[in-house]
Write an enzyme that holds these catalytic residues in place. Structure first.
Site, PDB file in Angstrom:
ATOM      1  N   TRP A 134       0.867  -1.175   0.023  1.00  0.00           N
ATOM      2  CA  TRP A 134       0.057  -0.096   0.047  1.00  0.00           C
ATOM      3  C   TRP A 134       0.899   1.320   0.008  1.00  0.00           C
ATOM      4  O   TRP A 134       1.752   1.263   0.989  1.00  0.00           O
ATOM      5  CB  TRP A 134      -0.872  -0.237   1.291  1.00  0.00           C
ATOM      6  N   GLU A 135       0.926   1.873  -1.060  1.00  0.00           N
ATOM      7  CA  GLU A 135       1.783   3.164  -1.256  1.00  0.00           C
ATOM      8  C   GLU A 135       1.354   4.438  -0.408  1.00  0.00           C
ATOM      9  O   GLU A 135       0.269   5.013  -0.825  1.00  0.00           O
ATOM     10  CB  GLU A 135       2.015   3.289  -2.426  1.00  0.00           C
TER      11      GLU A 135
END
Length: 242
Positions: A134-135
């Site tokens: 998850w950036e």
């Protein structure tokens, strides 16, 4: 929160047609859909960015709230194990580099940095290793995440790699310079090309976005974190945070 689209950059072995992928995909999509604000409202409503004035920088939403809600649901409801570590032998998975002027020895640049952890690492029912990121970092962090996933797919250490990151529209209202699909889009062909070198593996990007924007001054901005670009923005302006 909604998932706008999931793009499969390459799929060697038709893994996207398997039950394992379907189960994995449905699990993290459910986790995305449960990210809401205000909490228990059933949808993600965020404050619209307030443009900067002469005396104050622009006010935007932080990203840690979104990541934390995603991780919490994945762990507590979907029963994933977070922060998976990869054991990757750099020395057996690299090639000699040519030097100039030429030398008679094979040169290998020393590896001084590791991959770190993934947000999630799991084994599917049929034993396929899958990693999800998850950036929440800046755009260079997004490039690094895709490079990590692609390298491990090339080495056969994982079979499925997924990066989740904001749409361009969501990015507009988040901490400045956060990774987003708009800034990655010119380079997608580069990562797609790695599919030709992989016997079995799949790389996907899921783009996420808010459900609604609001100008309501009583709705707090999403909290800003204390590291990286978020910290810089926090020093410049004081916003109402949750």
């Amino acid at each position: 929160m909604k998932a706008l689209r999931t793009m499969i950059l390459f799929d060697q072995g038709n893994l996207s047609q398997t039950v394992d992928w379907a189960n994995l995909y449905e699990s993290y999509i459910r986790s995305i859909s449960h990210i809401d604000h205000p909490i228990d409202s059933g949808k993600l409503t965020i404050r619209r960015m307030i443009k900067k004035t002469k005396s104050q920088s622009a006010q935007r939403n932080g990203v840690q709230f979104l990541r934390r809600r995603f991780l919490d649901y994945m762990v507590k409801v979907e029963k994933w194990i977070p922060e998976g570590k990869i054991h990757y032998d750099h020395d057996t998975n690299r090639s000699a580099i040519q030097l100039y002027p030429p030398e008679s020895i094979n040169y290998f640049e020393p590896i001084t940095s590791g991959f770190g952890e993934f947000d999630f690492l799991t084994q599917t029912t049929n034993g396929m290793a899958a990693a999800i990121e998850w950036e929440t970092g800046n755009i260079s962090s997004s490039h690094r995440s895709l490079n990590k996933l692609t390298t491990l797919l090339s080495a056969g250490i994982i079979k499925i790699g997924v990066l989740i990151l904001p749409s361009r529209d969501l990015y507009t209202h988040l901490t400045d310079r956060i990774g987003n699909i708009g800034e990655l889009s010119p380079y997608l062909n580069f990562w797609q090309s790695f599919g030709n070198t992989i016997q079995s593996g799949m790389l996907a990007i899921t783009v996420v976005e808010h459900d609604e924007l609001s100008d309501d001054p009583n709705l707090p901005f999403l909290a800003v974190g204390n590291d990286g670009r978020a910290a810089e923005g926090k020093k410049k302006t004081q916003s109402h945070e949750i």
